[in-house]
Design a protein around this motif. Structure first.
Motif, PDB file in Angstrom:
ATOM      1  N   PRO A  18      19.763   5.090  44.226  1.00 22.67           N
ATOM      2  CA  PRO A  18      21.175   5.081  44.000  1.00 22.67           C
ATOM      3  C   PRO A  18      21.324   3.872  43.165  1.00 22.67           C
ATOM      4  O   PRO A  18      20.409   2.927  42.975  1.00 22.67           O
ATOM      5  CB  PRO A  18      21.748   4.923  45.741  1.00 22.67           C
ATOM      6  CG  PRO A  18      20.522   4.428  46.270  1.00 22.67           C
ATOM      7  CD  PRO A  18      19.460   5.028  45.865  1.00 22.67           C
ATOM      8  N   PHE A  19      22.406   3.891  42.376  1.00 22.27           N
ATOM      9  CA  PHE A  19      22.810   2.716  41.452  1.00 22.27           C
ATOM     10  C   PHE A  19      24.182   2.130  42.138  1.00 22.27           C
ATOM     11  O   PHE A  19      25.044   2.999  42.313  1.00 22.27           O
ATOM     12  CB  PHE A  19      23.005   3.362  40.033  1.00 22.27           C
ATOM     13  CG  PHE A  19      23.408   2.059  39.304  1.00 22.27           C
ATOM     14  CD1 PHE A  19      22.477   1.598  38.478  1.00 22.27           C
ATOM     15  CD2 PHE A  19      24.796   1.880  38.833  1.00 22.27           C
ATOM     16  CE1 PHE A  19      22.625   0.590  37.587  1.00 22.27           C
ATOM     17  CE2 PHE A  19      25.104   0.709  37.995  1.00 22.27           C
ATOM     18  CZ  PHE A  19      23.975   0.165  37.557  1.00 22.27           C
ATOM     19  N   ASP A  20      24.143   0.744  42.166  1.00 22.24           N
ATOM     20  CA  ASP A  20      25.344   0.235  42.684  1.00 22.24           C
ATOM     21  C   ASP A  20      25.248  -1.192  41.875  1.00 22.24           C
ATOM     22  O   ASP A  20      24.301  -2.160  42.339  1.00 22.24           O
ATOM     23  CB  ASP A  20      25.228  -0.026  44.049  1.00 22.24           C
ATOM     24  CG  ASP A  20      26.461  -0.595  44.695  1.00 22.24           C
ATOM     25  OD1 ASP A  20      27.489  -0.835  43.896  1.00 22.24           O
ATOM     26  OD2 ASP A  20      26.755  -0.528  45.694  1.00 22.24           O
ATOM     27  N   GLY A  21      26.000  -1.487  40.889  1.00 20.64           N
ATOM     28  CA  GLY A  21      26.361  -2.614  40.275  1.00 20.64           C
ATOM     29  C   GLY A  21      27.550  -2.710  39.604  1.00 20.64           C
ATOM     30  O   GLY A  21      28.391  -2.172  39.755  1.00 20.64           O
ATOM     31  N   TYR A  22      27.528  -3.836  38.686  1.00 23.00           N
ATOM     32  CA  TYR A  22      28.713  -4.188  38.032  1.00 23.00           C
ATOM     33  C   TYR A  22      28.756  -4.396  36.402  1.00 23.00           C
ATOM     34  O   TYR A  22      27.654  -4.472  35.943  1.00 23.00           O
ATOM     35  CB  TYR A  22      29.472  -5.537  38.358  1.00 23.00           C
ATOM     36  CG  TYR A  22      29.846  -5.638  39.631  1.00 23.00           C
ATOM     37  CD1 TYR A  22      31.468  -5.465  39.995  1.00 23.00           C
ATOM     38  CD2 TYR A  22      29.143  -5.897  40.956  1.00 23.00           C
ATOM     39  CE1 TYR A  22      31.787  -5.308  41.357  1.00 23.00           C
ATOM     40  CE2 TYR A  22      29.775  -5.676  42.137  1.00 23.00           C
ATOM     41  CZ  TYR A  22      31.105  -5.480  42.268  1.00 23.00           C
ATOM     42  OH  TYR A  22      31.610  -5.509  43.667  1.00 23.00           O
ATOM     43  N   VAL A  23      29.513  -3.618  35.770  1.00 17.85           N
ATOM     44  CA  VAL A  23      29.790  -4.109  34.276  1.00 17.85           C
ATOM     45  C   VAL A  23      29.511  -5.614  34.148  1.00 17.85           C
ATOM     46  O   VAL A  23      30.228  -6.138  34.839  1.00 17.85           O
ATOM     47  CB  VAL A  23      31.097  -3.595  33.826  1.00 17.85           C
ATOM     48  CG1 VAL A  23      31.280  -4.100  32.437  1.00 17.85           C
ATOM     49  CG2 VAL A  23      31.328  -2.045  34.005  1.00 17.85           C
TER      50      VAL A  23
END
Length: 352
Positions: A223-228
């Protein structure tokens, strides 16, 4: 040498037993089912690659008179037959193409006889994939991250200026600049980049603009979970508030896709590849595809901060560090390549 044609046998022409096992392996789980098929969660490109490789294998067996439709799929596979298939298929083909065909055979067999299939063939396929040399070397096409970031900023500036004077052509220019900037900061795979959707996997919260991609939508199941990144946050809001509405058409329902074209429809993965590669060629003289952005990002880490090479596992969404290690080796080659270019410039009297 001229390569031999290997037309894949389409699924509907596979032996009945093979076809039934493969269809069962792809069967999705229902509300009253205990288990899904082994290949139920595979992404379409993996399905296509597997069916093509296995179809070529069956076609080759049929052409050479060695296809017994009553034999179980795994029982048809022997070391001697696989070696003969690879020998004939290899003529005139790149190593990556050959590895893909063998991987397709192995994957279908795993799906038809889970969880192992023909274990030695799966091992062989992965080894061939990991050691295959691409037909086009990556290194001469790569660009330093700083140069890509400067190009991204410049495209967005050009796009805004055109919009300021009433030229709609500035909207796609700005969009492409932002896309390139996001891609080099967050080097996600092309499909995940294409499928970014406002309110689905792109949200605004108290900390910024969040991107959340579940494991079922990623190639490696990570999974990918991050911010611009903060440096692109204002640019992204500008795109959402001022630029994207210019691209939308009143007669086309807004489905929330982040990247839309002039006609208001979602920009496809192939269109993103074509546009990004063309822009890179125009500005750097190199065919740098979106996938190569991942190499640029990981190689930059290995080049500038080799002690942090482990973070590429998370940056690129790899399951293990084995895939990321190649970027350390690539960085070493990049340094040598750059030094060689410096020597040539000095010999030509172009300064140090």
């Amino acid at each position: 040498m001229t390569k031999q044609a290997f037309p894949p046998l389409p699924v509907h022409q596979w032996p009945a037993r093979d076809r039934s096992l493969w269809q069962g392996a792809r069967q999705p789980v229902g509300p009253f089912d205990d288990d899904a098929g082994f290949a139920a969660g595979w992404r379409p490109p993996t399905i296509k690659m597997s069916e093509r490789g296995y179809g070529m294998w069956l076609g080759w067996l049929a052409t050479t008179g060695q296809l017994d439709p009553l034999t179980p799929p795994c029982n048809r596979v022997t070391w001697e037959l696989i070696r003969a298939f690879i020998t004939e298929y290899s003529v005139g083909r790149a190593e990556t193409t050959i590895a893909g065909a063998v991987r397709g055979i192995a994957y279908v067999l795993r799906a038809c006889a889970p969880p192992d299939g023909v274990d030695w063939l799966t091992t062989l396929a992965h080894r061939m994939t990991n050691t295959a040399k691409p037909s086009r070397p990556k290194l001469p096409r790569m660009v330093r991250i700083g140069s890509i970031i400067l190009l991204s900023d410049r495209l967005m500036d050009i796009g805004l200026e055109k919009l300021r004077v009433g030229r709609r052509s500035g909207a796609p220019i700005y969009r492409d600049g932002l896309l390139i900037g996001l891609l080099i900061h967050r080097p996600m795979r092309r499909r995940n980049l294409t499928d970014l959707r406002i309110g689905h996997n792109l949200f605004v919260d108290d900390f910024g603009i969040r991107i959340t991609i579940p494991r079922k939508e990623t190639k490696k199941g990570v999974p990918f979970d991050g911010y611009v990144p903060k440096r692109l946050e204002e640019a992204t809001f500008t795109y959402l508030d001022r630029v994207r509405p210019v691209l939308l058409k009143n007669d086309i329902p807004d489905e929330g896709w982040l990247w839309v074209g002039r006609r208001g429809r979602q920009v496809t993965a192939d269109q993103i590849s074509t546009r990004v590669t063309r822009i890179m060629r125009e500005h750097f003289g190199r065919d740098l595809s979106p996938h190569l952005f991942r190499d640029c990002a990981a190689t930059e880490v290995a080049l500038e901060r080799p002690e942090l090479i482990g973070i590429t596992k998370h940056v690129l969404g790899h399951m293990t560090l084995a895939s990321s290690q190649k970027f350390y080796n690539q960085a070493t080659s990049f340094t040598a390549f750059s030094r060689h270019a410096d020597v040539i410039r000095k010999l030509r009297g172009e300064g140090s």
